[in-house]
Design an enzyme around this catalytic site. Structure first.
Site, mmCIF file in Angstrom:
data_model
loop_
_atom_site.group_PDB
_atom_site.id
_atom_site.type_symbol
_atom_site.label_atom_id
_atom_site.label_comp_id
_atom_site.label_asym_id
_atom_site.label_seq_id
_atom_site.Cartn_x
_atom_site.Cartn_y
_atom_site.Cartn_z
ATOM 1 N N CYS A 113 -2.768 2.053 -7.951
ATOM 2 C CA CYS A 113 -2.722 3.104 -6.927
ATOM 3 C C CYS A 113 -1.306 3.372 -6.413
ATOM 4 C CB CYS A 113 -3.637 2.739 -5.767
ATOM 5 S SG CYS A 113 -5.375 2.558 -6.240
ATOM 6 N N HIS A 253 -1.731 6.469 0.678
ATOM 7 C CA HIS A 253 -2.733 6.433 -0.387
ATOM 8 C C HIS A 253 -4.120 6.520 0.234
ATOM 9 C CE1 HIS A 253 -5.241 5.261 -3.655
ATOM 10 N NE2 HIS A 253 -5.433 4.034 -3.216
ATOM 11 N N ASN A 283 -11.014 8.175 -3.440
ATOM 12 C CA ASN A 283 -9.834 7.464 -3.917
ATOM 13 C C ASN A 283 -9.554 7.897 -5.353
ATOM 14 O OD1 ASN A 283 -7.945 5.640 -4.868
ATOM 15 N ND2 ASN A 283 -8.984 3.818 -4.084
#
Length: 326
Positions: A113, A253, A283
């Protein structure tokens, strides 16, 4: 010479998987998902014949259209992805072929990520070296392919999408001003895909054990993400003498609304300055920050101080201070 983002493109698939639909597939509910992670829906690439390269291709083509760029102008393409089309060749090379980029180096980097932040750092270093003038960083993630829709702990979290930026040199005091990256390899046991690589090749046994999906120990990941994202964001602000009132936007994020809230509290930044779209996209791993930039591009003004921060498998985490350039 500094490196500056001069344009951004993005793409998310048309199909939207809502919490209500998920609740027909497993033992969950809209309320259960929303209260725990803040997600209402996610975009899913339903076509099994298309992978992350398709998402990246569409984001790069969107960037080309907006910036009136020609493929031959591009000197380098960096793709960040945890969901490559193939173990080899690189997804970057597939995207390059699909959009007409010939001859330029095209490489993948894998920082989970945190990939977009790592990709920006790499692009900035290449630009500052003087060797390259136009570098594309494209983050493309088809997370749905590795989601186990029998696991209600992880299935609601992830969506598909891509974002792409072009990075160029500038003599102005704008651009990628500072970056801080970290890794703690002890995080392996908490967040991984257990099989499919050279350490545990695919077999009937690994498939039967459902080891080709995301494995996550939620509490351990949450605990580390809360601390590390918050601390690295504060660190980069303090190192550059940036107070909370100096920051125009914080773009974290998009993993979990509670993790984002902890980062906001640690930095002291006004919650109104925090860009959040997890409710609509879920996500999307390394693509989450560039998708946020893409979706909110019209808000950004030249000179805005922006903090990007991410945490992902590895564990990897980091932050970037951008001074927006257009």
């Amino acid at each position: 010479m500094n490196a500056i983002i001069t344009g951004i493109g993005g793409y998310v698939p048309e199909y939207i998987l809502t919490n209500q639909e998920l609740s027909t597939m497993m033992d969950t509910s809209d309320e259960w998902i929303t209260t725990r992670v803040g997600i209402k829906q996610r975009h899913i690439l339903k076509d099994d014949t298309k992978g992350a390269s398709y998402l990246g291709q569409m984001a790069v083509l969107d960037l080309f259209r907006k910036k009136r760029l020609q493929p031959q102008e591009i000197d380098f393409i960096i793709c960040t992805t945890s969901t490559p089309d193939h173990i080899f060749p690189s997804t970057a090379s597939i995207i390059a072929e699909k959009v007409g980029i010939k001859g330029a180096p095209a490489i993948d980097i894998q920082a989970a990520c945190s990939g977009f932040i790592a990709g920006l750092e790499m692009a900035a270093a290449y630009i500052k070296s003087g060797k390259y003038k136009k570098i594309i960083v494209v983050s493309a993630e088809k997370m749905s392919y590795m989601v186990d829709y029998q696991d209600r702990q992880t299935a609601p979290l992830f969506g598909d999408g891509a974002g792409a930026v072009i990075v160029e040199p500038t003599s102005e005091n704008f651009g990628i001003m500072d970056t801080q990256l970290y890794t703690d390899g002890s995080g392996l046991k908490h967040l991984q895909m257990k099989s499919g690589g050279s350490a545990s090749a695919a077999s009937h046994q690994t498939v039967d054990r459902r080891e080709h999906y995301i494995y996550q120990e939620g509490q351990a990941v949450f605990k580390n993400a809360v601390v590390d994202m918050a601390e690295v964001s504060a660190e980069i602000m303090e190192r550059n003498h940036l107070g909370k009132n100096d920051i125009a936007y914080l773009i974290p994020h998009q993993a979990n609304l509670r993790i984002i809230d902890a980062t906001v509290q640690r930095t002291g930044i006004d919650p109104k300055k925090v860009i959040i779209n997890i409710e609509h996209f879920g996500n999307t791993s390394s693509a989450s920050i560039p998708i946020c930039l893409w979706e909110n591009e019209k808000k950004l003004k030249k000179g805005d101080n922006i903090i990007l921060t991410a945490f992902g498998a590895g564990f990897t985490w980091g932050a970037v201070w951008l001074k927006w350039g257009y």
